[in-house]
Design an enzyme around this catalytic site. Structure first.
Site, PDB file in Angstrom:
ATOM      1  N   ASP A  11       2.601   2.882   9.993  1.00  0.00           N
ATOM      2  CA  ASP A  11       3.895   3.321   9.446  1.00  0.00           C
ATOM      3  C   ASP A  11       4.374   4.568  10.182  1.00  0.00           C
ATOM      4  O   ASP A  11       3.812   5.646  10.022  1.00  0.00           O
ATOM      5  CB  ASP A  11       3.739   3.647   7.954  1.00  0.00           C
ATOM      6  CG  ASP A  11       5.069   4.036   7.319  1.00  0.00           C
ATOM      7  OD1 ASP A  11       5.782   3.128   6.857  1.00  0.00           O
ATOM      8  OD2 ASP A  11       5.405   5.240   7.318  1.00  0.00           O
ATOM      9  N   LYS A  46      11.543   3.523  10.860  1.00  0.00           N
ATOM     10  CA  LYS A  46      12.643   3.827   9.930  1.00  0.00           C
ATOM     11  C   LYS A  46      13.808   4.499  10.647  1.00  0.00           C
ATOM     12  O   LYS A  46      13.602   5.236  11.612  1.00  0.00           O
ATOM     13  CB  LYS A  46      12.152   4.767   8.811  1.00  0.00           C
ATOM     14  CG  LYS A  46      10.782   4.419   8.256  1.00  0.00           C
ATOM     15  CD  LYS A  46      10.378   5.298   7.096  1.00  0.00           C
ATOM     16  CE  LYS A  46       8.913   5.103   6.741  1.00  0.00           C
ATOM     17  NZ  LYS A  46       7.973   5.884   7.538  1.00  0.00           N
ATOM     18  N   HIS A 105      15.496   5.108   6.027  1.00  0.00           N
ATOM     19  CA  HIS A 105      14.534   6.125   5.597  1.00  0.00           C
ATOM     20  C   HIS A 105      14.944   6.786   4.271  1.00  0.00           C
ATOM     21  O   HIS A 105      14.110   7.008   3.407  1.00  0.00           O
ATOM     22  CB  HIS A 105      14.404   7.182   6.703  1.00  0.00           C
ATOM     23  CG  HIS A 105      13.090   7.900   6.713  1.00  0.00           C
ATOM     24  ND1 HIS A 105      12.504   8.343   7.864  1.00  0.00           N
ATOM     25  CD2 HIS A 105      12.248   8.259   5.707  1.00  0.00           C
ATOM     26  CE1 HIS A 105      11.350   8.945   7.564  1.00  0.00           C
ATOM     27  NE2 HIS A 105      11.182   8.911   6.271  1.00  0.00           N
ATOM     28  N   ILE A 110      -0.194   3.793   2.325  1.00  0.00           N
ATOM     29  CA  ILE A 110      -0.270   4.147   3.753  1.00  0.00           C
ATOM     30  C   ILE A 110      -0.768   5.578   3.945  1.00  0.00           C
ATOM     31  O   ILE A 110      -0.057   6.429   4.488  1.00  0.00           O
ATOM     32  CB  ILE A 110       1.109   3.960   4.421  1.00  0.00           C
ATOM     33  CG1 ILE A 110       2.233   4.532   3.524  1.00  0.00           C
ATOM     34  CG2 ILE A 110       1.376   2.499   4.734  1.00  0.00           C
ATOM     35  CD1 ILE A 110       3.599   4.610   4.197  1.00  0.00           C
ATOM     36  N   LYS A 160      -2.242   8.965   5.340  1.00  0.00           N
ATOM     37  CA  LYS A 160      -2.298   9.570   6.681  1.00  0.00           C
ATOM     38  C   LYS A 160      -3.544  10.446   6.778  1.00  0.00           C
ATOM     39  O   LYS A 160      -3.889  11.155   5.826  1.00  0.00           O
ATOM     40  CB  LYS A 160      -1.048  10.427   6.900  1.00  0.00           C
ATOM     41  CG  LYS A 160      -1.064  11.283   8.170  1.00  0.00           C
ATOM     42  CD  LYS A 160      -1.571  12.693   7.941  1.00  0.00           C
ATOM     43  CE  LYS A 160      -1.773  13.453   9.234  1.00  0.00           C
ATOM     44  NZ  LYS A 160      -2.391  14.784   9.018  1.00  0.00           N
ATOM     45  N   SER A 161      -4.192  10.413   7.922  1.00  0.00           N
ATOM     46  CA  SER A 161      -5.210  11.422   8.207  1.00  0.00           C
ATOM     47  C   SER A 161      -5.354  11.549   9.715  1.00  0.00           C
ATOM     48  O   SER A 161      -5.180  10.569  10.439  1.00  0.00           O
ATOM     49  CB  SER A 161      -6.556  11.043   7.588  1.00  0.00           C
ATOM     50  OG  SER A 161      -7.514  12.020   7.959  1.00  0.00           O
ATOM     51  N   ARG A 181     -12.264  10.539   7.595  1.00  0.00           N
ATOM     52  CA  ARG A 181     -11.364  10.231   6.461  1.00  0.00           C
ATOM     53  C   ARG A 181     -10.595   8.934   6.708  1.00  0.00           C
ATOM     54  O   ARG A 181     -10.349   8.163   5.783  1.00  0.00           O
ATOM     55  CB  ARG A 181     -10.372  11.371   6.258  1.00  0.00           C
ATOM     56  CG  ARG A 181     -10.994  12.627   5.677  1.00  0.00           C
ATOM     57  CD  ARG A 181      -9.969  13.722   5.648  1.00  0.00           C
ATOM     58  NE  ARG A 181     -10.418  14.898   4.922  1.00  0.00           N
ATOM     59  CZ  ARG A 181      -9.702  16.018   4.838  1.00  0.00           C
ATOM     60  NH1 ARG A 181      -8.528  16.106   5.442  1.00  0.00           N
ATOM     61  NH2 ARG A 181     -10.166  17.041   4.158  1.00  0.00           N
ATOM     62  N   SER A 191     -13.013   6.316   5.753  1.00  0.00           N
ATOM     63  CA  SER A 191     -13.359   6.227   4.325  1.00  0.00           C
ATOM     64  C   SER A 191     -12.135   5.814   3.491  1.00  0.00           C
ATOM     65  O   SER A 191     -12.274   5.124   2.488  1.00  0.00           O
ATOM     66  CB  SER A 191     -13.997   7.522   3.817  1.00  0.00           C
ATOM     67  OG  SER A 191     -13.025   8.524   3.712  1.00  0.00           O
ATOM     68  N   ASN A 192     -10.934   6.192   3.932  1.00  0.00           N
ATOM     69  CA  ASN A 192      -9.735   5.780   3.182  1.00  0.00           C
ATOM     70  C   ASN A 192      -9.541   4.261   3.194  1.00  0.00           C
ATOM     71  O   ASN A 192      -8.851   3.711   2.330  1.00  0.00           O
ATOM     72  CB  ASN A 192      -8.482   6.461   3.749  1.00  0.00           C
ATOM     73  CG  ASN A 192      -8.443   7.961   3.456  1.00  0.00           C
ATOM     74  OD1 ASN A 192      -9.209   8.468   2.648  1.00  0.00           O
ATOM     75  ND2 ASN A 192      -7.536   8.672   4.130  1.00  0.00           N
TER      76      ASN A 192
END
Ligand code: NDP
Length: 275
Positions: free
Chosen positions: A46, A76, A109, A230, A232-233, A238, A241-242
């Site tokens: 995204d 977007k 957006h 969605i 973010k990292s 992370r 793991s997300n």
């Protein structure tokens, strides 16, 4: 990691229920996190023209060696690209920066109501969709009244509405409206931008019981509500793991507890006044 499930959109196409967001990742830094996300199994990416990182995202997709049709790419249209002709040009710009010949999901957006152009912009998105250059079209940050007007005046129901949504901003009535009209709910800031929510004692207590992290429990809550989400990292551990949230299930009462967590708190701008 188990496979990421998909939702069927109102036009029959499939959208992964978990994706990777790249808001606030600098253009020169975006390739590595996107590569980590692809390695971890994410296929939905995204981005947005407004994030300034479409080129890096496109490059990471091309260099991944994963076939184009495996990806679900969302971008977007920014607030200063509203209007029919501008929207068509904006789409061409995004396509070229991403280095793609179609987008999976193209979103307005923000409705930017003071401009009073979102219906006209939507007609450009309908054309882009009819030409096969965006597989699905949708909106972001639309309230129920913006959605009603869009549907009434165009007759086309957006496939997706991407909105701020997390356990402190649960959007119950908007989610009901979406369900009634066949619009998929996509959650931005799904873990509350990593701030206070993940320290909430109730979130931590639930996480402890499932031997999962607070972020995993909150992301699992989204999945069980039926949202697309969605996170973010920029941190590879992370990112992995997300996405590791498909080997456990929250009980109904834990889902309810997270839904009723409070206190209600909007993190981002109000769509009625953000122009
Ligand atoms: P998120 O809720 O995804 O939170 C991201 C933050 O949480 C980062 O600071 C990240 O830090 C941290 N984080 C990530 N994973 C963990 C973890 N496991 N434990 C602790 N902290 C963690 O917020 P976003 O605002 O980024 O929303 C997600 C995506 O939604 C965006 O990237 C964008 O694609 C989209 N979006 C859309 C908007 C719209 O108007 N349509 C508006 C805002 C976002 P770190 O990176 O350091 O790991």
């Amino acid at each position: 990691m188990s496979q990421i499930p998909s939702l069927r959109l109102n036009n029959g196409t499939e959208m992964p229920q978990l994706g990777f967001g790249v808001f606030q990742i600098a253009p020169e830094e975006v390739m590595l996190p996107v590569q980590s996300a692809i390695d971890a199994g994410y296929r939905l990416i995204d981005t947005a023209a407004g994030y300034g990182n479409e080129e890096g995202v496109g490059r990471a997709l091309q260099e991944s060696g994963v076939a184009r049709e495996q990806f679900f790419v969302t971008t977007k249209l920014t607030n200063d690209e509203h209007g029919y002709d501008r929207a068509l040009r904006a789409f061409d710009g995004s396509l070229s920066k991403l280095g793609l010949d179609y987008i999976d999901l193209y979103l307005i957006h923000w409705p930017a109501p003071a401009k009073d152009l979102y219906v006209e912009t939507w007609r450009a998105l309908e054309k882009i969709h009819n030409d096969g250059r965006a597989r699905s079209i949708g909106v972001s940050n639309f309230t129920e009244s913006h959605l009603r007007r869009l549907i009434d005046e165009s007759g086309t129901v957006p496939a997706v509405n991407q909105v701020e949504l997390h356990p402190r901003f649960v959007q119950s009535s908007l989610r009901e409206f979406h369900a009634k009209h066949g619009i998929a709910t996509e959650a931005w800031a799904p873990i509350g931008q990593g701030k206070g929510l993940l320290e909430d004692p109730a979130v931590r207590e639930i996480a402890g019981r499932y031997a999962k992290s607070p972020a995993q429990v909150v992301l699992r809550w989204h999945i069980q509500l039926g949202n697309v989400t969605i996170p973010k990292s920029s941190t590879p551990t992370r990112i992995r793991s997300n996405a590791d949230i498909f080997d456990f299930e929250l009980t109904e009462s834990d889902v309810e507890r997270l839904t009723e967590l409070g206190p209600p708190e909007r993190i981002g701008p109000n769509p009625d006044t953000f122009n």
